[in-house]
Design an enzyme around this catalytic site. Structure first.
Site, PDB file in Angstrom:
ATOM      1  N   CYS A  84      -2.718   0.266   9.899  1.00 12.46           N
ATOM      2  CA  CYS A  84      -3.854  -0.489   9.354  1.00 12.46           C
ATOM      3  C   CYS A  84      -4.754  -1.087  10.422  1.00 12.46           C
ATOM      4  O   CYS A  84      -5.846  -1.547  10.112  1.00 12.46           O
ATOM      5  CB  CYS A  84      -3.395  -1.546   8.376  1.00 12.46           C
ATOM      6  SG  CYS A  84      -2.135  -2.598   8.967  1.00 12.46           S
ATOM      7  N   HIS A 141       0.837  -1.209   0.000  1.00 14.94           N
ATOM      8  CA  HIS A 141       0.000   0.000   0.000  1.00 14.94           C
ATOM      9  C   HIS A 141       0.866   1.251   0.000  1.00 14.94           C
ATOM     10  O   HIS A 141       2.030   1.215   0.416  1.00 14.94           O
ATOM     11  CB  HIS A 141      -0.849   0.035   1.283  1.00 14.94           C
ATOM     12  CG  HIS A 141      -1.970  -0.962   1.318  1.00 14.94           C
ATOM     13  ND1 HIS A 141      -2.138  -1.857   2.339  1.00 14.94           N
ATOM     14  CD2 HIS A 141      -3.010  -1.173   0.456  1.00 14.94           C
ATOM     15  CE1 HIS A 141      -3.228  -2.589   2.115  1.00 14.94           C
ATOM     16  NE2 HIS A 141      -3.764  -2.201   0.985  1.00 14.94           N
TER      17      HIS A 141
HETATM   18  C1  CIR Z   1      -4.055  -7.729   3.108  1.00 14.32           C
HETATM   19  O1  CIR Z   1      -3.257  -8.205   2.307  1.00 14.32           O
HETATM   20  O2  CIR Z   1      -5.054  -7.106   2.758  1.00 14.32           O
HETATM   21  C2  CIR Z   1      -3.788  -7.955   4.585  1.00 14.32           C
HETATM   22  N1  CIR Z   1      -3.229  -9.236   4.778  1.00 14.32           N
HETATM   23  C3  CIR Z   1      -2.870  -6.878   5.122  1.00 14.32           C
HETATM   24  C4  CIR Z   1      -3.467  -5.505   5.043  1.00 14.32           C
HETATM   25  C5  CIR Z   1      -2.614  -4.465   5.665  1.00 14.32           C
HETATM   26  N2  CIR Z   1      -3.223  -3.211   5.545  1.00 14.32           N
HETATM   27  C6  CIR Z   1      -2.586  -2.047   5.539  1.00 14.32           C
HETATM   28  O3  CIR Z   1      -1.380  -1.999   5.594  1.00 14.32           O
HETATM   29  N3  CIR Z   1      -3.313  -0.944   5.406  1.00 14.32           N
END
Ligand code: CIR
Length: 254
Positions: free
Chosen positions: A247, A160
């Site tokens: 997150c 991201h």
């Molecule tokens: C994903 O791949 O969507 C989750 N395993 C990790 C999301 C992490 N989100 C973020 O850094 N905003």
């Protein structure tokens, strides 16, 4: 009042989405302990923490940041790029309606909140495997009338935009120049991460404090050397699911 919405660590977190990491076992109990510690830190920093339940049909539930973008004037519920994460948004939308007018990203737009960086009235939208141009366009149409300047930016080699750059002050960012073009942030004070610490660009600003993992001591030293106050919170078990500190919450003024 500062509100921090968080979400339970799913019992199914082992089935999380992974893009850049190889799957390794995740200890749900450890992940939950770390998450509780993270929530305690947010409370200590003055947030009223509200945790939303989750089930085993949403392995990535704890990463609530990806489901919404909360601006002062309104909230936007996303349409996450990973289909497995779309079930996460409805409960978050319902909660956000208590605080903001809520609109949504509509197909064909996709967006993960982790790709949206707001610094003052500037909004950077990372074009990534999760967020597409149609999603960015919709955010721009919604936010511009409130005086936000919305611009897209390409991210490389990371999940991201906020893996690569986060806001650490009203006019300051922490970034990794390998993952995002630093010149795009020339208008701000820029703190670069220590190059030996990939992943260190993700810091969560709560008031005047930065919530930051102990996994990145050299970058922490840089931040403290520049006068920032840092509160260490270990999210190493959640990091196995490609999560980081921003997150795991949606923090906003109510
Ligand atoms: C994903 O791949 O969507 C989750 N395993 C990790 C999301 C992490 N989100 C973020 O850094 N905003």
């Amino acid at each position: 009042m500062l509100v921090a919405l968080t979400r339970e660590v799913s019992p199914a977190i082992a089935r999380c989405e992974l893009t850049h990491l190889t799957r390794t076992p995740i200890d749900v109990a450890v992940a939950r302990r770390q998450h509780a510690e993270y929530e305690r830190c947010l409370s200590a920093l003055g947030c009223v923490v509200t945790r939303i339940d989750a089930g085993d049909e949403m392995p990535d539930s704890v990463f609530i940041e990806d489901t919404a973008v909360v601006l002062e004037e309104m909230a936007l519920v996303t349409r996450p790029g990973a289909v497995s994460r779309r079930a996460e948004v409805s409960a978050v939308a319902e909660m956000l309606r208590m605080y903001r007018r809520v609109t949504s990203i509509e197909p064909p737009g996709t967006m993960d909140g982790g790709d949206v960086l707001v610094v003052n009235r500037r909004v950077f939208v990372g074009l990534s495997t999760r967020t597409n141009a149609a999603g960015a366009e919709q955010l721009s149409r919604i936010a511009m009338p409130f005086g936000y300047a919305v611009e897209t930016i390409t991210v490389r080699e990371c999940l991201h935009l906020k893996s690569a750059v986060t806001a650490i002050g009203d006019d300051a960012v922490l970034l990794d120049p390998r993952w995002v073009d630093a010149e795009r942030f020339a208008a701000f004070e820029v703190v670069e991460i220590d190059p030996a610490e990939p992943g260190a660009a993700n810091a969560l600003r709560v008031g005047e404090t930065l919530v930051f993992p102990p996994a990145f001591p050299r970058t922490r030293a840089r931040l403290e050397g520049r006068g920032y106050t840092v509160c260490g919170v270990d999210v190493s078990e959640l990091a196995k699911a490609e999560g980081a500190v921003t997150c795991c919450s949606l923090v906003f003024r109510a």
